[in-house]
Design a protein around this motif. Structure first.
Motif, PDB file in Angstrom:
ATOM      1  N   ALA A   1      32.136  39.363  35.152  1.00  0.00           N
ATOM      2  CA  ALA A   1      32.177  38.267  36.114  1.00  0.00           C
ATOM      3  C   ALA A   1      31.488  38.645  37.421  1.00  0.00           C
ATOM      4  CB  ALA A   1      33.627  37.852  36.372  1.00  0.00           C
ATOM      5  N   MET A   2      31.657  39.888  37.849  1.00  0.00           N
ATOM      6  CA  MET A   2      30.970  40.350  39.060  1.00  0.00           C
ATOM      7  C   MET A   2      29.459  40.354  38.858  1.00  0.00           C
ATOM      8  SD  MET A   2      33.336  43.393  40.759  1.00  0.00           S
ATOM      9  CE  MET A   2      33.176  44.508  39.367  1.00  0.00           C
TER      10      MET A   2
ATOM     11  N   GLU B   1      27.680  38.535  36.769  1.00  0.00           N
ATOM     12  CA  GLU B   1      27.190  37.154  36.716  1.00  0.00           C
ATOM     13  C   GLU B   1      27.103  36.561  38.111  1.00  0.00           C
ATOM     14  OE1 GLU B   1      28.957  35.948  32.282  1.00  0.00           O
ATOM     15  OE2 GLU B   1      29.776  35.033  34.094  1.00  0.00           O
ATOM     16  N   TYR B   2      28.122  36.804  38.923  1.00  0.00           N
ATOM     17  CA  TYR B   2      28.127  36.286  40.298  1.00  0.00           C
ATOM     18  C   TYR B   2      26.930  36.845  41.069  1.00  0.00           C
ATOM     19  CZ  TYR B   2      29.824  35.205  45.008  1.00  0.00           C
ATOM     20  OH  TYR B   2      29.934  34.742  46.290  1.00  0.00           O
ATOM     21  N   ARG B   3      26.708  38.158  40.919  1.00  0.00           N
ATOM     22  CA  ARG B   3      25.664  38.803  41.700  1.00  0.00           C
ATOM     23  C   ARG B   3      24.264  38.442  41.217  1.00  0.00           C
ATOM     24  NH1 ARG B   3      26.484  44.877  43.156  1.00  0.00           N
ATOM     25  NH2 ARG B   3      25.057  44.213  44.809  1.00  0.00           N
TER      26      ARG B   3
ATOM     27  N   TRP C   1      36.217  37.548  47.388  1.00  0.00           N
ATOM     28  CA  TRP C   1      35.232  37.561  46.305  1.00  0.00           C
ATOM     29  C   TRP C   1      35.920  37.578  44.941  1.00  0.00           C
ATOM     30  CZ3 TRP C   1      32.354  42.412  44.295  1.00  0.00           C
ATOM     31  CH2 TRP C   1      31.367  42.036  43.384  1.00  0.00           C
TER      32      TRP C   1
ATOM     33  N   GLN D   1      37.584  34.370  44.027  1.00  0.00           N
ATOM     34  CA  GLN D   1      36.619  33.341  43.632  1.00  0.00           C
ATOM     35  C   GLN D   1      36.162  33.513  42.184  1.00  0.00           C
ATOM     36  OE1 GLN D   1      33.252  33.127  46.272  1.00  0.00           O
ATOM     37  NE2 GLN D   1      32.254  31.490  45.122  1.00  0.00           N
ATOM     38  N   LEU D   2      35.949  34.760  41.760  1.00  0.00           N
ATOM     39  CA  LEU D   2      35.433  34.964  40.406  1.00  0.00           C
ATOM     40  C   LEU D   2      36.525  35.170  39.356  1.00  0.00           C
ATOM     41  CD1 LEU D   2      35.663  38.253  39.731  1.00  0.00           C
ATOM     42  CD2 LEU D   2      33.652  38.358  41.199  1.00  0.00           C
TER      43      LEU D   2
ATOM     44  N   ARG E   1      36.568  32.853  36.173  1.00  0.00           N
ATOM     45  CA  ARG E   1      35.541  33.200  35.194  1.00  0.00           C
ATOM     46  C   ARG E   1      35.954  34.452  34.419  1.00  0.00           C
ATOM     47  NH1 ARG E   1      32.650  32.708  30.966  1.00  0.00           N
ATOM     48  NH2 ARG E   1      30.791  34.022  30.870  1.00  0.00           N
ATOM     49  N   ALA E   2      36.503  35.445  35.116  1.00  0.00           N
ATOM     50  CA  ALA E   2      36.935  36.663  34.428  1.00  0.00           C
ATOM     51  C   ALA E   2      38.044  36.358  33.427  1.00  0.00           C
ATOM     52  CB  ALA E   2      37.411  37.691  35.449  1.00  0.00           C
TER      53      ALA E   2
ATOM     54  N   ASP F   1      43.653  36.094  40.553  1.00  0.00           N
ATOM     55  CA  ASP F   1      43.385  35.215  41.693  1.00  0.00           C
ATOM     56  C   ASP F   1      44.612  35.076  42.588  1.00  0.00           C
ATOM     57  OD1 ASP F   1      44.584  33.935  39.552  1.00  0.00           O
ATOM     58  OD2 ASP F   1      43.431  32.097  39.742  1.00  0.00           O
TER      59      ASP F   1
END
Length: 219
Positions: A127-128, A130-132, A183, A186-187, A190-191, A202
């Motif tokens: 997930a990190m 993909e975000y980045r 951060w 937020q992700l 998705r994770a 979260d």
């Protein structure tokens, strides 16, 4: 600090992986850092008054960022305090009962424990990444993230928070922790979509943000 958040992390919070950073081996506490032996003995014996206990909690909070390289005399005195508690979670709970630096340090260490616990979780790493791919540097993390994202990314941020505490850049440590928690919050959906093992990350990150903000406000 919510007991639920504290219960989510392991019993060893001082992150004793000496080989995780070369710079950690060179980090030593200033000469004026230390523990009052008389206060430590009285605390362990259960005879230390409230004022003395608050002073001792402050001493412990200042020393924790240097746990990598405590000299023998400090380590031996500190062991009297840590042995007084069943595990390091209880040590953090004790620090949390003292407003100011002790409470903030405790909450930041709990947060660092959360980062360590999620650092190598594959769904979180994915997930990190993909975000980045969309946003290479999340707000507030530009100075602390390297281009690559892997299972050491969050542990590296935890190390940076600890390093800032040791350098007495307390506000910077708070800002880095809050930016990281935002951060991850937020992700987290998705994770969790990738793998249910992520659970309630979260919610934990949201609680950590509240806890750290509240403690920082008391400084």
């Amino acid at each position: 600090m919510r007991n639920r958040t504290l219960s989510k992390i392991g019993t060893q919070l001082l992150r004793l992986r000496h080989d995780s950073s070369e710079s950690s081996k060179d980090r030593t506490a200033p000469a004026d850092y230390g523990l009052d032996g008389g206060q430590v003995a009285a605390f362990v014996a259960g005879t230390l008054d409230a004022e003395g206990e608050a002073a001792l909690a402050h001493q412990v909070a200042r020393l924790l960022p240097f746990h990598w390289t405590w000299p023998n005399r400090v380590a031996e005195t500190m062991s009297q305090i840590t042995d007084h508690f069943a595990d390091q979670r209880e040590l953090m709970a004790w620090l949390d009962r003292h407003p100011g630096l002790p409470r903030l340090v405790a909450r930041l260490y709990v947060f660092m424990g959360l980062l360590d616990s999620y650092s190598a979780v594959p769904a979180v790493v994915t997930a990190m990444r993909e975000y980045r791919e969309r946003t290479p540097y999340p707000p507030g993390l530009e100075r602390y993230l390297v281009p690559a994202t892997d299972d050491e990314t969050l542990s590296s941020i935890a190390f940076q928070i600890e390093k800032l505490l040791g350098e007495e850049q307390t506000q910077e440590a708070v800002e880095l922790a809050l930016a990281t928690a935002a951060w991850l919050q937020q992700l987290a959906p998705r994770a969790r979509e990738i793998s249910p093992e992520v659970g309630d990350m979260d919610e934990l990150m949201g609680q950590a943000r509240q806890d750290i903000r509240a403690a920082a406000a008391d400084l």
